[in-house]
Enzyme design. Structure first.
Site, short mmCIF file in Angstrom:
data_model
loop_
_atom_site.label_atom_id
_atom_site.label_comp_id
_atom_site.label_asym_id
_atom_site.label_seq_id
_atom_site.Cartn_x
_atom_site.Cartn_y
_atom_site.Cartn_z
N HIS B 146 0.87 -1.18 0.00
CA HIS B 146 0.00 0.00 0.00
C HIS B 146 0.91 1.23 0.00
O HIS B 146 2.00 1.19 0.56
CB HIS B 146 -0.85 -0.04 1.28
CG HIS B 146 -1.93 0.98 1.35
ND1 HIS B 146 -1.69 2.31 1.65
CD2 HIS B 146 -3.26 0.89 1.18
CE1 HIS B 146 -2.84 2.97 1.66
NE2 HIS B 146 -3.81 2.14 1.37
N ASP B 224 3.14 -3.71 8.16
CA ASP B 224 1.85 -3.04 8.06
C ASP B 224 0.78 -4.12 8.25
O ASP B 224 0.57 -4.95 7.36
CB ASP B 224 1.74 -2.38 6.68
CG ASP B 224 0.33 -1.87 6.39
OD1 ASP B 224 -0.52 -1.91 7.29
OD2 ASP B 224 0.10 -1.44 5.24
N GLN B 227 -4.42 -4.68 7.30
CA GLN B 227 -5.38 -5.61 6.72
C GLN B 227 -5.32 -6.98 7.38
O GLN B 227 -6.06 -7.88 6.98
CB GLN B 227 -5.13 -5.77 5.21
CG GLN B 227 -5.34 -4.51 4.41
CD GLN B 227 -6.79 -4.05 4.39
OE1 GLN B 227 -7.70 -4.73 4.84
NE2 GLN B 227 -7.01 -2.85 3.85
N LYS B 250 -10.48 -0.20 10.75
CA LYS B 250 -10.62 -1.42 9.94
C LYS B 250 -11.00 -2.63 10.79
O LYS B 250 -11.13 -3.73 10.29
CB LYS B 250 -9.31 -1.71 9.19
CG LYS B 250 -9.01 -0.67 8.10
CD LYS B 250 -7.93 -1.15 7.18
CE LYS B 250 -7.31 -0.04 6.36
NZ LYS B 250 -8.20 0.47 5.30
N CYS B 389 -4.71 2.38 -3.73
CA CYS B 389 -3.46 2.93 -3.20
C CYS B 389 -2.29 1.97 -3.41
O CYS B 389 -1.40 1.85 -2.55
CB CYS B 389 -3.59 3.29 -1.72
SG CYS B 389 -4.72 4.64 -1.42
#
Lengths: 143, 431
Positions: B146, B224, B227, B250, B389
């Site tokens: 991302h 990261d 997700q 999220k 993104c």
């Protein structure tokens, strides 16, 4: 009429599937291309002049149905009209022709062709690039 | 809330001890009772929300916690001497403890509240990168990243004169780890940054392997988990990473708050990121010294109620069970890939179902993703269309954009059916 038909009216689908004035002029008087980075719409427009009027126009591109159909409709709107008049043409005239309500995201798709055409006229015929297009131009990354 | 909703179904084989192995499951129909958004009609049709990778909907337990906090415990945190401020601080720091437990960090000193995962990653790129990167060093990201874990590293590497490399993907969207040797030969690898789950393709990345390789190179490992954290159990100690970022919005929580987890010794060695109130120990006209962790990295009034709401969201998804959520989404993903796989005019991207989280990217032959999403919207199906993104990834796939459906604990297989029905309409009108 269902919402589907309402949005992608037959005329838009028709322009999308059979775009008018598609291609590139062999000896254009003016040219520009632009893209909408949000959705990857890309357009290039070439124009030819006869005196002070637009005598011919072609566009090429890829992208969503709205961007391609709106540009096809635009070519029919501007052929035979004065360069200065088209350079000053309002967004509303094209949007009225498209005739369906558009969300802000889709508005950028619909107006990409008009912006590219105005840049082409500005570069080749020295017409002013009106204020309202200056900001839009940044959004659209016209080049 | 919560625990009573979790059902454990004994489906596994008997173990050596003669105890039935349980596989946690969830009942999405029961979870849906907590989500008021489902009462919304779009175009006269019930809403099938398939955009949870962009942001999830919020259960009433989180909304109630926000209201309750604002009505009964709200004040600014940390310095007030009055009762209400104490209560607010307790709730705010309580959320930090919940976040610590959620990622299995060893101390709340390692839990820094940020605005979101993006700010957490920027914090590392700036506060660690500016002091530790120099010419000859390499920052390594992935082709799947991302922009939030790509652009800050590209920028800081350029500013420091360091090199910037990426781990390429293969045609199914999985990292090609055989590129690591070549990359290591090109400079001193100082940072390896990857997502745990790709937001565009749903690829589950081998973070443990990458972390081990990063540490062999003497590099830090930055993950990261925006997700991943909402959808599967996260254990920062088991992952073997050095920094990990996630976002509240999220995982059923409010927007405006996220977490950076970092190893204490690394955080202690870093300069601050934002400066101002709260992050100081002592300020004089001549110099300023920094507050202790994690406050050194939390300048200014934080997102107080959002942190409390985030804590409530962690309680909520933990009660549902992260393993149950993971399993539920795995079933949805396998079902979606199966149904889309039956349609020759649909191209799907990403790995096979067993290594594919609850995010499915696809394209309808000859139709722009925006048109796909627009027509699906009229059918009451909310999906995302665009580059997500991840422009370098789109370039690798050779597409301008994809349409993306993504799932969460409230998603039903029937909603996938509605997606497929909608895609047939897309094909009929535009294909």
């Amino acid at each position: 009429m269902s919402e589907f038909d309402d949005l992608y009216r037959e005329v838009i689908l028709d322009h999308y599937k059979s775009p008018r004035h598609y291609g590139r002029l062999e000896r254009p008087d003016g040219e520009a291309e632009g893209q909408n980075p949000l959705c990857g719409d890309e357009l290039s427009i070439s124009v030819a002049y006869a005196g002070d009027t637009i005598s011919d126009i072609r566009f090429e591109g890829r992208g969503c149905a709205i961007s391609q159909a709106a540009t096809s409709m635009l070519t029919e709107l501007v052929i035979g009209r004065g360069i200065a008049e088209v350079a000053a043409m309002s967004k509303d005239e094209l949007l009225a022709e498209i005739g369906i309500p558009l969300t802000p995201v889709r508005l950028k798709c619909a107006l990409l062709g008009l912006g590219v055409l105005k840049v082409a006229l500005h570069r080749s015929a020295g017409t002013p690039l009106p204020e309202e297009w200056a900001n839009l131009g940044q959004d659209l990354e016209l080049r | 809330m919560g625990a009573s909703r979790v059902t454990k179904t004994a489906q596994g084989p008997l173990t050596g001890e003669g105890v039935a192995a349980t596989r946690p499951t969830l009942d999405a129909h029961r979870q849906r009772a907590d989500f008021a958004y489902l009462e919304e009609l779009v175009n006269g049709k019930p809403l099938a929300y398939l955009d949870s990778a962009a942001s999830t909907q919020k259960p009433r337990q989180v909304l109630d916690a926000l209201r309750e906090f604002y009505e009964h415990s709200y004040a600014n945190v940390h310095r007030g001497v009055y009762r209400l401020a104490e209560r607010a601080t307790e709730a705010f720091e309580g959320a930090r403890e919940k976040a610590r437990a959620f990622v299995n960090a060893s101390s709340t000193r390692e839990i820094v509240f940020t605005r979101n995962a993006t700010e957490a990653l920027n914090l590392v790129a700036y506060a660690w990168g500016l002091d530790n990167l120099r010419p000859g060093d390499l920052v390594v990201v992935t082709e799947l990243e991302h922009h939030s874990n790509f652009v800050p590293w590209q920028y800081v590497a350029q500013r420091q004169g360091a090199g910037f490399r990426y781990i390429p993907i293969d045609d199914s969207g999985e990292l090609q780890l055989d590129a690591l040797e070549r990359i290591a030969s090109e400079g001193r690898v100082k940072v390896v940054a990857t997502n745990l789950v790709s937001n565009s393709l749903g690829t589950i990345n081998p973070v443990e392997k990458l972390g081990a390789w990063a540490h062999e190179q003497g590099a830090i490992m930055v993950v990261d988990a925006a997700q991943a954290a909402p959808h599967r159990p996260i254990d920062v100690q088991a992952l073997g990473c050095d920094f990990l970022a996630l976002s509240s919005h999220k995982l059923c929580g409010p927007s405006g708050i996220g977490v950076l987890w970092g190893r204490q010794e690394l955080l202690e060695g870093m300069a601050p990121f934002n400066l101002g109130g709260e992050m100081i120990r002592k300020v004089t006209l001549e110099r300023t010294t920094w507050n202790e962790l994690p406050h050194k990295f939390e300048a200014g009034t934080p997102a107080i109620a959002e942190a409390v709401g985030f804590g409530a969201a962690l309680d909520y998804i933990s009660a549902v069970g992260l393993e149950a959520i993971e399993r539920h989404e795995h079933e949805l993903t396998a079902y979606t890939l199966g149904r889309l796989g039956e349609l020759p005019w649909i191209e799907t991207y990403g790995p096979p179902a067993e290594r594919h989280a609850g995010i499915v990217s696809f394209n309808v032959e000859g139709v722009h993703p925006h048109d796909v999403a627009q027509i699906l919207d009229w059918e009451g199906v909310a999906v995302r269309a665009g580059h997500h993104c991840t422009q370098p990834l789109m370039a690798r796939l050779g597409v301008a954009a994809t349409t993306r459906a993504s799932f969460y604990l409230y998603t039903l297989p029937e909603e996938i059916d509605r997606l497929v029905d909608g895609l047939h309409k897309v094909k009929q009108h535009l294909g």
